[in-house]
Write an enzyme that holds these catalytic residues in place. Structure first.
Site, PDB file in Angstrom:
ATOM      1  N   ASP A   1       0.841  -1.192   0.000  1.00 24.07           N
ATOM      2  CA  ASP A   1       0.000   0.000   0.000  1.00 24.07           C
ATOM      3  C   ASP A   1       0.884   1.253   0.000  1.00 24.07           C
ATOM      4  OD1 ASP A   1      -2.776   1.230   0.573  1.00 24.07           O
ATOM      5  OD2 ASP A   1      -1.579   2.054   2.219  1.00 24.07           O
TER       6      ASP A   1
ATOM      7  N   GLU B   1       1.695  -0.536  -4.934  1.00 21.14           N
ATOM      8  CA  GLU B   1       0.686   0.439  -5.353  1.00 21.14           C
ATOM      9  C   GLU B   1       1.362   1.774  -5.670  1.00 21.14           C
ATOM     10  OE1 GLU B   1      -3.066   3.181  -4.121  1.00 21.14           O
ATOM     11  OE2 GLU B   1      -1.435   2.754  -2.740  1.00 21.14           O
TER      12      GLU B   1
HETATM   13  C1  QV4 Z   1      -8.261  14.002   7.261  1.00 18.81           C
HETATM   14  C2  QV4 Z   1      -8.089  15.183   6.326  1.00 18.81           C
HETATM   15  C3  QV4 Z   1      -6.615  15.517   6.147  1.00 18.81           C
HETATM   16  C4  QV4 Z   1      -6.010  15.791   7.513  1.00 18.81           C
HETATM   17  C5  QV4 Z   1      -6.256  14.634   8.467  1.00 18.81           C
HETATM   18  C6  QV4 Z   1      -5.799  15.023   9.856  1.00 18.81           C
HETATM   19  O1  QV4 Z   1      -8.667  14.865   5.049  1.00 18.81           O
HETATM   20  O2  QV4 Z   1      -6.453  16.631   5.303  1.00 18.81           O
HETATM   21  O3  QV4 Z   1      -4.620  15.988   7.373  1.00 18.81           O
HETATM   22  O4  QV4 Z   1      -7.648  14.242   8.514  1.00 18.81           O
HETATM   23  O5  QV4 Z   1      -5.910  13.993  10.743  1.00 18.81           O
HETATM   24  C7  QV4 Z   1      -8.977   8.944   5.791  1.00 18.81           C
HETATM   25  C8  QV4 Z   1      -9.936  10.077   5.513  1.00 18.81           C
HETATM   26  C9  QV4 Z   1      -9.189  11.414   5.446  1.00 18.81           C
HETATM   27  C10 QV4 Z   1      -8.420  11.617   6.751  1.00 18.81           C
HETATM   28  C11 QV4 Z   1      -7.443  10.466   6.877  1.00 18.81           C
HETATM   29  C12 QV4 Z   1      -6.568  10.552   8.126  1.00 18.81           C
HETATM   30  O6  QV4 Z   1     -10.610   9.840   4.286  1.00 18.81           O
HETATM   31  O7  QV4 Z   1     -10.142  12.462   5.268  1.00 18.81           O
HETATM   32  O8  QV4 Z   1      -7.658  12.837   6.650  1.00 18.81           O
HETATM   33  O9  QV4 Z   1      -8.202   9.231   6.931  1.00 18.81           O
HETATM   34  O10 QV4 Z   1      -7.206  10.126   9.265  1.00 18.81           O
HETATM   35  C13 QV4 Z   1      -7.790   5.135   2.338  1.00 18.81           C
HETATM   36  C14 QV4 Z   1      -8.752   6.244   1.899  1.00 18.81           C
HETATM   37  C15 QV4 Z   1      -8.434   7.569   2.539  1.00 18.81           C
HETATM   38  C16 QV4 Z   1      -8.369   7.387   4.044  1.00 18.81           C
HETATM   39  C17 QV4 Z   1      -7.248   6.382   4.324  1.00 18.81           C
HETATM   40  C18 QV4 Z   1      -7.005   6.131   5.806  1.00 18.81           C
HETATM   41  O11 QV4 Z   1      -8.701   6.369   0.491  1.00 18.81           O
HETATM   42  O12 QV4 Z   1      -9.481   8.502   2.232  1.00 18.81           O
HETATM   43  O13 QV4 Z   1      -8.106   8.650   4.685  1.00 18.81           O
HETATM   44  O14 QV4 Z   1      -7.626   5.123   3.742  1.00 18.81           O
HETATM   45  O15 QV4 Z   1      -8.148   5.730   6.424  1.00 18.81           O
HETATM   46  C19 QV4 Z   1      -3.033   8.527  -3.178  1.00 18.81           C
HETATM   47  C20 QV4 Z   1      -1.922   7.598  -2.737  1.00 18.81           C
HETATM   48  C21 QV4 Z   1      -2.361   6.149  -2.699  1.00 18.81           C
HETATM   49  C22 QV4 Z   1      -3.672   5.973  -1.924  1.00 18.81           C
HETATM   50  C23 QV4 Z   1      -4.706   6.911  -2.526  1.00 18.81           C
HETATM   51  C24 QV4 Z   1      -6.025   6.858  -1.795  1.00 18.81           C
HETATM   52  O16 QV4 Z   1      -0.792   7.741  -3.572  1.00 18.81           O
HETATM   53  O17 QV4 Z   1      -1.345   5.386  -2.082  1.00 18.81           O
HETATM   54  O18 QV4 Z   1      -4.242   8.266  -2.501  1.00 18.81           O
HETATM   55  N1  QV4 Z   1      -4.133   4.581  -1.935  1.00 18.81           N
HETATM   56  C25 QV4 Z   1      -3.892   3.662  -0.792  1.00 18.81           C
HETATM   57  C26 QV4 Z   1      -5.094   2.791  -0.494  1.00 18.81           C
HETATM   58  C27 QV4 Z   1      -6.197   3.624   0.080  1.00 18.81           C
HETATM   59  C28 QV4 Z   1      -5.755   4.170   1.424  1.00 18.81           C
HETATM   60  C29 QV4 Z   1      -4.341   4.510   1.490  1.00 18.81           C
HETATM   61  C30 QV4 Z   1      -3.474   4.336   0.435  1.00 18.81           C
HETATM   62  C31 QV4 Z   1      -3.803   4.912   2.789  1.00 18.81           C
HETATM   63  O19 QV4 Z   1      -5.484   2.112  -1.642  1.00 18.81           O
HETATM   64  O20 QV4 Z   1      -7.398   2.891   0.225  1.00 18.81           O
HETATM   65  O21 QV4 Z   1      -6.527   5.361   1.718  1.00 18.81           O
HETATM   66  O22 QV4 Z   1      -3.440   3.700   3.458  1.00 18.81           O
HETATM   67  O23 QV4 Z   1      -3.264   8.414  -4.566  1.00 18.81           O
END
Ligand code: QV4
Ligand code: CA
Length: 482
Positions: free
Chosen positions: A193, A230
């Site tokens: 990831d 990824e």
């Molecule tokens: C929020 C605010 C931020 C702030 C933060 C402060 O938005 O601006 O800084 O609080 O605490 C969730 C929430 C998000 C929150 C964050 C932190 O949606 O709003 O930030 O948690 O608590 C998944 C979801 C994300 C989620 C994350 C963790 O998609 O929305 O964030 O899980 O729960 C890029 C990357 C790629 C990534 C992709 C989504 O290059 O690597 O974005 N893809 C992988 C996974 C994906 C996962 C993650 C990475 C993180 O496939 O499912 O994100 O592990 O393109």
């Protein structure tokens, strides 16, 4: 790290998003094993933060609390049991490994295994991690960083998730211990990831310290885990997918984007004649390929106009092309249905995941879509297994959105994405005989429940796909002669 180590004759994996370990074990035995699936990507098995304030969204599983194997999918014993039962029927398990970060800061701070964290002190005692294990100074990735600033993409936080420092020896040790424990339990590999958010040089150290796959689970001796990283790279990024292919395989996001465009008539199917690296795709052996994933099917990650189960005719067309064409290592998505893009899997009032039910026609209920149980999809998995590594030959097209090709002398497939019928006498490359189309039906006894295709002594057959038919594909292969 680029060999999935599938059991002989298998070619395709499925992402069982948010499934429970007990249900996966049963699915291996009753469906995936018998139907020739090669493997399963499972949701992250390590403890995550419980986020009731957002009604247990699916993305809470990407907020690691520790490396204990306790989640809504099950505990360590259930995990071990699943891996053993799936390996026993020739289906491999690939773990979604979140090693870039730990949870972000939330008001709630209890994990699925009961562990807690002190976010303000960057303290995760159940690993343990402390302040020195994270990147400093603290910063958060901004949208424009992706285009300019590789160091910020790697050393700052991905949406506020606490960013581990993979140069720290302690961090490397904790990550390697976690992954090796899984290898010993019989898993065949990992999705890494957020690989883009880690330095390739650090990942190399981690991968090199992984053990060989466990021979007691049927892997050959000396087998390295399959690793697909990824990295979203649709072009215009400071970080290129090519920085990661020297290490291991990479998720090829351009694959689903281009096929989604073609199967929604944003591009003519005839151009797929040279599908592969000439389209700007990675080398075939480097690419983990898919139409949609758990992020872009709901507008997370790269987003875009990606086909999903919500547009079934076009989706099944794109999936059939993916499985009929030799390029890449395909992964299918298996979803739960959703309207709210943040909503978690079907669950009861206590947050427990509700198991899929199996309907009499073999499809799923209880809110689970189970694309992998759609006849048009799982029968194309069998098609891919049957044709093996034969070449694409006898390409035909109508100059637009009707195409057909052979896979050696083992299989033939045709697509009609026009507003008018396809009705052509085409070369199928198959021996004379009668074949059952595996899209409109299947072989039952020695008759076809869908279309029959009669191949003459010259290998040609009349191929008909009406524009108003339920599906836009016709596929026949050596495994389905009637
Ligand atoms: C929020 C605010 C931020 C702030 C933060 C402060 O938005 O601006 O800084 O609080 O605490 C969730 C929430 C998000 C929150 C964050 C932190 O949606 O709003 O930030 O948690 O608590 C998944 C979801 C994300 C989620 C994350 C963790 O998609 O929305 O964030 O899980 O729960 C890029 C990357 C790629 C990534 C992709 C989504 O290059 O690597 O974005 N893809 C992988 C996974 C994906 C996962 C993650 C990475 C993180 O496939 O499912 O994100 O592990 O393109
Ligand atoms: Ca990072």
């Amino acid at each position: 790290f680029k060999n999935p180590h599938y059991a002989t004759g298998r070619t395709t994996m499925v992402h069982l998003f948010e499934w429970k370990w007990d249900d996966i074990a049963a699915e291996c035995e009753r469906f995936l094993g018998p139907r020739g699936f090669g493997g399963i990507q499972i949701s992250p098995p390590n403890e995550n933060l419980v986020i009731w304030s957002r009604n247990r969204p699916w993305w809470e599983r990407y907020q690691p609390m520790s490396y204990r194997l306790v989640t809504r999918s099950g505990n360590e014993q259930q995990f071990a049991n699943m891996v053993r039962r799936c390996n026993n029927v020739g289906v491999r398990i690939y773990v979604d490994a979140i090693i870039n970060h730990m949870t972000g800061t939330w008001n709630e701070n209890v994990g699925t295994g009961g562990s807690t964290a002190n976010f303000g002190n960057w303290h995760y005692p159940a690993v343990p991690y402390g302040r020195n294990d994270f990147n400093w100074p603290h910063c958060v990735i901004q949208g424009h960083d992706y285009a300019c600033c590789a160091d910020r993409v790697r050393n700052c936080e991905l949406s506020g998730l606490k960013d581990l420092n993979q140069r720290s020896e302690h961090v490397r040790t904790m990550i390697v211990n976690y992954m090796n424990r899984l290898i010993d339990m019989g898993v065949a590999g990992f999705r890494i990831d957020a690989a883009k958010h880690m330095w390739p040089s650090d990942l190399r150290v981690i991968y090199d310290r992984l053990r060989n796959l466990n021979t007691a689970h049927g892997f050959p001796s000396g087998a390295r885990p399959y690793i697909y990283q990824e990295v979203i790279d649709l072009g215009g990024e400071a970080i290129s997918r090519n920085e990661y292919t020297p290490l291991a395989a990479v998720t090829e996001f351009r694959f689903g984007m281009e096929l989604s465009r073609a199967f929604t008539r944003g591009n003519q199917l005839r151009w797929l004649v040279n599908w592969g690296p000439q389209w700007g795709l990675l080398g075939s052996g480097d690419a983990l390929t898919f139409i949609d994933n758990h992020d872009n099917q709901r507008g997370h990650g790269a987003g875009g106009n990606i086909l999903t189960h919500k547009r079934p005719k076009e989706y099944k067309g794109a999936i059939a092309f993916m499985l009929a064409h030799p390029y890449g290592k395909p992964q299918l998505m298996s979803s739960f249905s959703f309207h709210d893009t943040e909503a978690g899997p079907p669950m009861d009032g206590s947050g427990n995941i509700i198991s899929p039910s199996i309907n009499s026609d073999n499809t799923c209920g209880n809110g689970w879509v189970c694309e992998h149980r759609w006849r048009q999809i799982f029968q194309m998995v069998a098609f891919r297994n049957t044709v093996g590594n034969t070449a694409v030959t006898n390409w035909w097209d109508n100059g637009g959105n009707q195409i057909a090709f052979c896979r050696g002398t083992m299989g033939f497939v045709a697509f009609n994405n026009e507003n008018w019928d396809l009705n052509q006498r085409l070369q199928t490359c198959l021996p004379a005989g009668t074949y059952c189309d595996v899209i409109s039906g299947e072989k039952s006894g020695n008759r076809c429940t869908g279309k029959s295709v009669v191949v003459g002594n010259d290998g040609r057959a009349q191929i008909v796909i009406g524009s108003h038919e339920y599906d836009m594909v016709l596929a026949i292969h050596m495994g389905h002669q009637s």
